[in-house]
Design an enzyme around this catalytic site. Structure first.
Site, PDB file in Angstrom:
ATOM      1  N   TYR A 147       0.871  -1.184   0.000  1.00 26.57           N
ATOM      2  CA  TYR A 147       0.000   0.000   0.000  1.00 26.57           C
ATOM      3  C   TYR A 147       0.899   1.223   0.000  1.00 26.57           C
ATOM      4  O   TYR A 147       1.836   1.316   0.798  1.00 26.57           O
ATOM      5  CB  TYR A 147      -0.879  -0.027   1.253  1.00 26.57           C
ATOM      6  N   ASP A 242       9.419   2.309  -0.856  1.00 24.01           N
ATOM      7  CA  ASP A 242       8.459   3.015  -0.015  1.00 24.01           C
ATOM      8  C   ASP A 242       8.844   2.725   1.435  1.00 24.01           C
ATOM      9  O   ASP A 242       8.499   1.678   1.987  1.00 24.01           O
ATOM     10  CB  ASP A 242       7.041   2.529  -0.325  1.00 24.01           C
ATOM     11  N   LYS A 270       5.650   9.312   8.207  1.00 22.86           N
ATOM     12  CA  LYS A 270       5.520   8.855   9.591  1.00 22.86           C
ATOM     13  C   LYS A 270       6.626   9.392  10.514  1.00 22.86           C
ATOM     14  O   LYS A 270       6.529  10.501  10.997  1.00 22.86           O
ATOM     15  CB  LYS A 270       5.444   7.328   9.613  1.00 22.86           C
TER      16      LYS A 270
HETATM   17  N1  HOZ Z   1      -1.035   3.367   6.245  1.00 23.98           N
HETATM   18  C1  HOZ Z   1      -1.386   3.172   7.596  1.00 23.98           C
HETATM   19  C2  HOZ Z   1      -1.244   1.764   7.996  1.00 23.98           C
HETATM   20  N2  HOZ Z   1      -1.655   0.822   7.073  1.00 23.98           N
HETATM   21  C3  HOZ Z   1      -2.704   3.595   7.994  1.00 23.98           C
HETATM   22  C4  HOZ Z   1      -3.031   4.983   7.786  1.00 23.98           C
HETATM   23  C5  HOZ Z   1      -4.469   5.032   7.509  1.00 23.98           C
HETATM   24  O1  HOZ Z   1      -4.840   4.482   6.468  1.00 23.98           O
HETATM   25  O2  HOZ Z   1      -5.171   5.585   8.351  1.00 23.98           O
END
Ligand code: HOZ
Length: 431
Positions: A147, A242, A270
């Site tokens: 993702y 990423d 992050k």
């Molecule tokens: N990408 C984050 C963990 N999979 C989550 C952030 C979100 O989608 O709130």
């Protein structure tokens, strides 16, 4: 065991449902995969989150990764307060952004140049545009279960909330927008080679989470990242890591330092914002020089390099880089994972648990998990039971089998000991 009183959370969430779709501002918060409503947060301190009813949770979500020093660490809150008094947004260059850029570069020398943005999604969007502009090619290879934020072109077989909600595809994305996105299988170089054989001169980049963290935690097999490096070089495509999740978490220098593989471009997010909204992308100087105003690939943002976020990120990375801080947190993750393995064995519960630095993950299944396809064989019913058994006892793991866990520098000692006793009782309860 009865669940703790969460009546204030329940009524607050009822209000939230009226104004936010699904009650939330980002889908993964909604607890859909664990079939309950979420608790509503009052505040966080160190390794703990507190809900509106005063229940305390040892927090292994940590805002989905950024909070390497836990909630409200003194140095970071002081840096934010100090900066707030000097201005919250300039829309102009500041010394803070230079200092954070240099700090990042010190840890990740492969980022010869970088640019700050406001989120991981923006970093992905910009890195993809830059890769296309640099190579003059259009196609992008991504991996199922990975993702990279919610940009249209990469929401193909995406992990995180898309997986949790079992959405085969995302509505609202025209077919032509994803026509240049090819999907390969994590830890399977043949599937990558097949993409390049089909489109030898058309692939701009391969984008990968070097340790997959959005379909649970899945580590790369020994040959995978070096193999990606070799294939992309051979075909003249770029390799994009990423590291929004893995950056500074799996190793102080990110996955690229841990595995000794240098990508052409890296995305960050992050941790570099210390809990405030920040993203960045960077890499080889010749590629980054294509970016406006130096080059023809346009990218911009009013709040990019925001001084509050830069101050928080800088204070976080400085403390995280102090001797022993990362190592101690990594040890905590190792102890947690070892205990998960041992206790599950004791109760004959099939469980796979792994950590990469301060990230960890576990799957309720017999076989080692090497990609999204194998992650899907996990026992989701048992995961739900375990999640709630832990939450009711005051330990908060990510509310989906397909998300990673995170450890901070404040988990060692009492919070960890408490967690291990809860894990023992929770696993016992869901035999
Ligand atoms: N990408 C984050 C963990 N999979 C989550 C952030 C979100 O989608 O709130």
């Amino acid at each position: 065991m009865t669940s703790p009183n969460r009546s204030r959370s329940t009524s607050a969430f009822k209000r939230a449902r009226e104004i936010f779709p699904g009650g939330v501002n980002s889908p993964v918060r909604a607890f859909k995969a664990v079939e309950s409503d979420p608790f509503v947060v009052s505040h966080g301190q160190g390794p703990y989150l507190y809900d509106l009813d005063g229940n305390r949770y040892v927090d292994y979500v940590l805002s989905w990764g950024p909070l390497v020093l836990g909630h409200a660490p003194e140095g970071v809150t002081q840096a934010i307060s100090k900066q707030a008094l000097r201005g919250t947004s300039f829309g102009a260059s500041s010394e803070l952004e230079i200092a954070l850029g240099e700090q990042i570069q010190k840890c990740m020398p492969g980022l010869e140049m970088l640019r700050f943005v406001n989120s991981g999604t923006e970093a992905a969007m910009s890195a993809v545009r830059l890769a296309r502009g640099y190579t003059n090619r259009n196609k992008i290879v991504k991996f199922s279960g990975c993702y990279h934020g919610h940009l249209d072109s990469l929401l193909v077989k995406a992990g995180s909330g898309v997986t949790t909600l079992s959405l085969p595809d995302c509505a609202g994305i025209p077919e032509q927008t994803t026509a240049d996105t090819l999907s390969a299988i994590f830890n399977d170089l043949e599937s990558v080679e097949a993409c390049f054989k089909a489109f030898p001169d058309q692939i701009a980049a391969v984008i990968v989470e070097p340790v997959a963290g959005n379909c649970g935690l899945i580590k790369p097999l020994d040959n995978f990242l070096p193999g990606l490096r070799e294939i992309t070089k051979r075909y003249g495509a770029l390799l994009i890591f990423d590291e929004v999740m893995t950056g500074f978490r799996v190793h102080p220098g990110g996955a690229q330092a841990l595995y000794g593989v240098s990508p052409d471009l890296t995305m960050l997010g992050k941790v570099i914002g210390g809990g405030l909204p920040v993203g960045a992308f960077g890499g080889r100087r010749d590629i980054m020089s294509m970016l406006a105003p130096a080059g023809p690939v346009y990218q911009a943002g009013t709040l990019s390099g925001n001084p509050l976020a830069m101050a928080a990120g800088l204070a976080t990375l400085q403390e995280w880089s102090e001797p022993g801080v990362f190592q101690k947190s990594q040890e905590t993750a190792e102890i947690l994972v070892n205990n998960l393995r041992e206790i599950s064995k004791k109760y004959s519960i099939p469980l796979q648990a792994e950590h990469a630095g301060t990230m960890f993950g576990f799957f309720f299944q017999e076989e080692p998990v090497i990609n999204f396809e194998s992650a899907k064989n996990s026992d989701l019913k048992r995961f739900r039971a375990f999640f709630h058994a832990c939450l009711d006892r005051g330990v908060y793991f990510a509310p989906s089998q397909f998300e990673a866990g995170f450890v901070c520098s404040k988990h060692a000692g009492d919070p960890l000991d408490y967690t291990l006793s809860v894990v023992e009782n929770a696993l016992k309860a869901c035999r």
